[in-house]
Design an enzyme around this catalytic site. Structure first.
Site, PDB file in Angstrom:
ATOM      1  N   LYS A 160       1.097 -19.555   7.892  1.00 38.76           N
ATOM      2  CA  LYS A 160       0.634 -20.935   7.738  1.00 38.76           C
ATOM      3  C   LYS A 160       1.808 -21.833   7.364  1.00 38.76           C
ATOM      4  O   LYS A 160       2.029 -22.879   7.960  1.00 38.76           O
ATOM      5  CB  LYS A 160      -0.461 -20.974   6.663  1.00 38.76           C
ATOM      6  CG  LYS A 160      -0.978 -22.349   6.357  1.00 38.76           C
ATOM      7  CD  LYS A 160      -2.126 -22.286   5.368  1.00 38.76           C
ATOM      8  CE  LYS A 160      -2.466 -23.691   4.876  1.00 38.76           C
ATOM      9  NZ  LYS A 160      -3.586 -23.712   3.956  1.00 38.76           N
ATOM     10  N   GLU A 212       8.455 -12.639   3.021  1.00 40.84           N
ATOM     11  CA  GLU A 212       8.231 -11.354   3.694  1.00 40.84           C
ATOM     12  C   GLU A 212       8.142 -11.542   5.211  1.00 40.84           C
ATOM     13  O   GLU A 212       8.737 -10.794   5.991  1.00 40.84           O
ATOM     14  CB  GLU A 212       6.912 -10.727   3.205  1.00 40.84           C
ATOM     15  CG  GLU A 212       6.910 -10.322   1.742  1.00 40.84           C
ATOM     16  CD  GLU A 212       6.397 -11.418   0.830  1.00 40.84           C
ATOM     17  OE1 GLU A 212       6.562 -12.618   1.162  1.00 40.84           O
ATOM     18  OE2 GLU A 212       5.818 -11.066  -0.215  1.00 40.84           O
ATOM     19  N   GLY A 219      -5.393 -19.781   3.906  1.00 39.16           N
ATOM     20  CA  GLY A 219      -4.885 -18.529   4.485  1.00 39.16           C
ATOM     21  C   GLY A 219      -5.956 -17.456   4.617  1.00 39.16           C
ATOM     22  O   GLY A 219      -6.118 -16.836   5.664  1.00 39.16           O
ATOM     23  N   ARG A 220      -6.724 -17.252   3.542  1.00 35.95           N
ATOM     24  CA  ARG A 220      -7.709 -16.159   3.563  1.00 35.95           C
ATOM     25  C   ARG A 220      -8.961 -16.502   4.344  1.00 35.95           C
ATOM     26  O   ARG A 220      -9.868 -15.685   4.473  1.00 35.95           O
ATOM     27  CB  ARG A 220      -8.042 -15.744   2.128  1.00 35.95           C
ATOM     28  CG  ARG A 220      -8.398 -16.897   1.200  1.00 35.95           C
ATOM     29  CD  ARG A 220      -8.299 -16.479  -0.278  1.00 35.95           C
ATOM     30  NE  ARG A 220      -8.561 -17.573  -1.192  1.00 35.95           N
ATOM     31  CZ  ARG A 220      -7.648 -18.420  -1.650  1.00 35.95           C
ATOM     32  NH1 ARG A 220      -6.397 -18.306  -1.247  1.00 35.95           N
ATOM     33  NH2 ARG A 220      -7.962 -19.362  -2.510  1.00 35.95           N
ATOM     34  N   GLU A 233      -8.213 -13.662  -4.657  1.00 34.56           N
ATOM     35  CA  GLU A 233      -7.312 -14.816  -4.604  1.00 34.56           C
ATOM     36  C   GLU A 233      -8.114 -16.112  -4.795  1.00 34.56           C
ATOM     37  O   GLU A 233      -7.602 -17.105  -5.292  1.00 34.56           O
ATOM     38  CB  GLU A 233      -6.538 -14.844  -3.276  1.00 34.56           C
ATOM     39  CG  GLU A 233      -5.256 -15.669  -3.359  1.00 34.56           C
ATOM     40  CD  GLU A 233      -4.354 -15.546  -2.148  1.00 34.56           C
ATOM     41  OE1 GLU A 233      -4.705 -16.095  -1.087  1.00 34.56           O
ATOM     42  OE2 GLU A 233      -3.289 -14.914  -2.250  1.00 34.56           O
ATOM     43  N   HIS A 243     -15.509  11.026  -2.656  1.00 34.69           N
ATOM     44  CA  HIS A 243     -14.636  12.112  -3.105  1.00 34.69           C
ATOM     45  C   HIS A 243     -13.412  11.543  -3.800  1.00 34.69           C
ATOM     46  O   HIS A 243     -12.373  12.189  -3.890  1.00 34.69           O
ATOM     47  CB  HIS A 243     -14.251  12.989  -1.910  1.00 34.69           C
ATOM     48  CG  HIS A 243     -15.457  13.572  -1.251  1.00 34.69           C
ATOM     49  ND1 HIS A 243     -16.067  14.739  -1.692  1.00 34.69           N
ATOM     50  CD2 HIS A 243     -16.232  13.110  -0.236  1.00 34.69           C
ATOM     51  CE1 HIS A 243     -17.130  14.975  -0.956  1.00 34.69           C
ATOM     52  NE2 HIS A 243     -17.263  14.002  -0.058  1.00 34.69           N
ATOM     53  N   LYS A 270       6.752 -15.128  -6.890  1.00 35.04           N
ATOM     54  CA  LYS A 270       7.602 -15.538  -5.753  1.00 35.04           C
ATOM     55  C   LYS A 270       8.875 -16.191  -6.279  1.00 35.04           C
ATOM     56  O   LYS A 270       9.977 -15.914  -5.815  1.00 35.04           O
ATOM     57  CB  LYS A 270       6.862 -16.541  -4.867  1.00 35.04           C
ATOM     58  CG  LYS A 270       5.780 -15.974  -3.993  1.00 35.04           C
ATOM     59  CD  LYS A 270       5.289 -17.084  -3.054  1.00 35.04           C
ATOM     60  CE  LYS A 270       3.967 -16.777  -2.408  1.00 35.04           C
ATOM     61  NZ  LYS A 270       3.397 -17.910  -1.695  1.00 35.04           N
TER      62      LYS A 270
HETATM   63  O1  LIG Z   1       0.516 -17.707   5.981  1.00 35.51           O
HETATM   64  P1  LIG Z   1       1.561 -17.814   4.954  1.00 35.51           P
HETATM   65  O2  LIG Z   1       1.954 -19.213   4.647  1.00 35.51           O
HETATM   66  O3  LIG Z   1       2.773 -16.985   5.333  1.00 35.51           O
HETATM   67  O4  LIG Z   1       0.999 -17.247   3.604  1.00 35.51           O
HETATM   68  C1  LIG Z   1       0.574 -15.917   3.500  1.00 35.51           C
HETATM   69  C2  LIG Z   1      -0.237 -15.694   2.265  1.00 35.51           C
HETATM   70  O5  LIG Z   1       0.465 -16.085   1.117  1.00 35.51           O
HETATM   71  C3  LIG Z   1      -0.396 -16.707   0.178  1.00 35.51           C
HETATM   72  O6  LIG Z   1      -0.138 -18.062   0.170  1.00 35.51           O
HETATM   73  C4  LIG Z   1      -0.184 -16.229  -1.211  1.00 35.51           C
HETATM   74  O7  LIG Z   1      -0.100 -14.863  -1.277  1.00 35.51           O
HETATM   75  C5  LIG Z   1      -1.797 -16.426   0.739  1.00 35.51           C
HETATM   76  O8  LIG Z   1      -2.743 -17.313   0.310  1.00 35.51           O
HETATM   77  C6  LIG Z   1      -1.526 -16.483   2.182  1.00 35.51           C
HETATM   78  O9  LIG Z   1      -2.571 -15.947   2.917  1.00 35.51           O
END
Ligand SMILES: O=P(O)(O)OC[C@H]1O[C@](O)(CO)[C@@H](O)[C@@H]1O
Length: 545
Positions: free
Chosen positions: A205, A211, A265-266, A351, A382, A510
């Site tokens: 987003k 990452e 995002g979620r 979240e 299990h 972060k």
């Molecule tokens: O889509 P992006 O901006 O890379 O963010 C990934 C994820 O990081 C967060 O902002 C925080 O972990 C989530 O809400 C989101 O889904």
């Protein structure tokens, strides 16, 4: 509604929670032979059985009063109107617009959200068709057979979950999901892929997530090395709200599928973030997924509170968390294809609801989102089910069952379902000392042995669960299921007075990671003494042959 109404509703719930027998579920069945039918509700293809929750008729009445007092149904309506329900970020939460059919106009403030959504859907559909019919190919002229989605959190979990749930060997492409910045994950995935046949989607987003950017750089270098620097672009596309950053990364504008900041995002698997699903499963399947979610949206927005599945699910959670003090909930899909569903819910729920401050900035006076975890049944039986059956604190369970399998092994499926149903029964009824003793006696155990083992073999029972039954698992039913939980989360936000659409709690780690990276690279000293000591030890161990 003024707060006094909510206070009165909470006070009534507190009073009910202090009553002897609060949480005694077997007594509720004894008092009402029709409880199973009375507490079972349907919407679309989904059946929700709340009879094994600890919600009594009096508690339900109080919970419905709380829903009215806190304006939970109105909150869903405000979401659909595109109001800035995400107060801290001054944004709408308009994921419902992502699955609204053409002709249904939704606005986010001044913006025609539906026009933006349908423009992107049309572009995604064209792109998907061109990849599938071979108009769009890799740099060597080979057709794309695999799609690699690089993203994390909401840019990974929803699509990864749905691809796992819905993919079949006859699907048009294979989908792979790379999330963790741990390059072991990249190495493991690339070993399975032919770069000439792989389409890489960088899903973020913000297009700034560390990452995802690190993994995107690894993937681009891998493509460039295999196919030549100039060819990498033919294998890349981006899914993002940040068009400047996608351009800076070198992704051609016609390869960028956008969405807006009013998609959290979620809640984003229905947006351009779902492109891997359209590619892997086919456009029809993606469209049916959206239609399923839309069906649940309509239900959530129109059904009366007493029959409204997401609201009722949320209310049962309020009672379990606030009335009875149960701090966790397990999600057990009895369907291997839903193996990643608990992981998706972990983000969606924790979240959203892991907040100790209300939307107005005041401290939340009551417990909010519980810990959510899960595994597919029967594997969970299990693993952690021991604690759920006999641990000191009850952990409510969501059982998710699918009536019809998509394999020919009817007996396996019956065994699977029998286990799921039996777990819910065992949690409810337990096994008392008399039953344990009688069973042991019948098996020939000596009285001393019975006395020794009795405390270990007793199950208290009265452990709550809810059961969700789907007729089959397909894009439509999965869309309904995911949207059910999305709306449950929104209802809980309203009931607890917290903002379910922000996530400030992920920021601190972060920020600190930047400083610890400098320490690991020897550019600075870690401020925290424990981190400094570990950094030194990591350096010593890493230098060893
Ligand atoms: O889509 P992006 O901006 O890379 O963010 C990934 C994820 O990081 C967060 O902002 C925080 O972990 C989530 O809400 C989101 O889904």
């Amino acid at each position: 509604m003024p707060d006094t109404h909510a206070d009165a509703a909470w006070a009534e719930l507190d009073r009910l929670a202090r009553e002897p027998g609060a949480g005694a579920i077997r007594a509720l069945f004894a008092a009402d032979p029709d409880r199973a039918a009375r507490m079972t509700h349907r919407a679309g293809d989904i059946l929700l059985d709340l009879s094994r929750s600890a919600v009594s008729p009096a508690v339900l009445e109080a919970l419905l009063a709380l829903a009215e007092a806190t304006g939970a149904p109105g909150f869903l309506a405000a979401m659909a109107r595109g109001e800035a329900v995400n107060a801290t970020e001054r944004r709408a939460a308009l994921h419902m617009a992502l699955r609204a059919p053409e002709g249904v106009r939704m606005r986010a403030g001044e913006e025609d959200a539906s026009a933006a959504v349908h423009g992107t859907l049309a572009a995604m559909r064209r792109f998907t068709a061109q990849v599938h019919d071979g108009t769009l190919r890799g740099a060597t002229g080979a057709r794309f057979t695999d799609v690699l989605n690089i993203g994390i959190g909401g840019s990974d979990l929803g699509p990864a979950m749905a691809a796992r749930a819905l993919w079949t060997p006859v699907a048009p492409m294979r989908a792979h999901y790379l999330a963790n910045v741990d390059a072991h994950a990249f190495e493991e995935i690339r070993a399975r892929l032919d770069p000439a046949r792989t389409l890489v989607l960088v899903a973020s987003k913000t297009f700034t997530t560390q990452e995802t950017m690190a993994n995107a750089a690894l993937a681009r270098a891998w493509l460039a090395q295999a196919l030549g620097e100039a060819c990498a672009g033919a294998h890349l596309a981006a899914l993002s709200t940040n068009l400047e950053a996608t351009a800076a990364f070198g992704i051609a504008p016609d390869r960028v599928f956008g969405f807006r900041d009013w998609v959290g995002g979620r809640f984003s698997m229905w947006s351009a973030i779902g492109l891997s699903l359209a590619l892997a499963l086919g456009w029809e399947a993606f469209a049916r997924l959206l239609a399923g979610a839309r069906m649940m949206d309509e239900h959530a927005l129109t059904a009366a509170p007493g029959r409204n599945l997401p609201l009722l699910l949320a209310l049962a959670e309020v009672w379990h968390v606030n009335g009875l003090g149960y701090p966790a909930r397990a999600v057990l899909p009895y369907d291997e294809r839903l193996a990643r569903f608990p992981a998706h819910l972990q983000q969606l729920e924790m979240e959203s609801l892991g907040k100790a401050v209300r939307a107005d900035g005041t401290p939340a006076p009551r417990a909010t989102g519980p810990v959510v975890f899960g595994e597919p049944g029967t594997n969970a039986q299990h693993s952690f089910m021991q604690l759920i059956h006999q641990g000191p604190r009850p952990v409510p369970v969501d059982f998710i069952l699918v009536a019809r399998p998509d394999h020919p092994h009817a007996e396996s499926h019956r065994t699977l379902l029998a286990n799921g149903l039996a777990q819910a029964e065992a949690l409810l009824h337990g096994k008392d000392a008399a039953a344990v003793a009688a069973e042991m006696r019948a098996a020939g155990a000596a009285e001393a042995e019975i006395a020794r083992l009795l405390p270990h073999r007793v199950f208290t029972g009265d452990r709550p669960s809810v059961t969700i039954l789907l007729p089959r698992l397909d894009p439509g039913t999965l869309g309904q299921l995911v949207a059910l939980y999305e709306h449950k989360v929104a209802c809980l936000g309203a009931l607890w007075g917290i903002n379910p659409f922000d996530q400030w709690g992920v920021e601190l780690g972060k920020q600190l990671a930047g400083g610890t990276l400098a320490a690991l690279e020897g550019r600075a000293r870690a401020k925290d003494p424990a981190t400094a000591a570990l950094v030194a030890e990591i350096g010593r161990l890493a230098a060893q042959p």
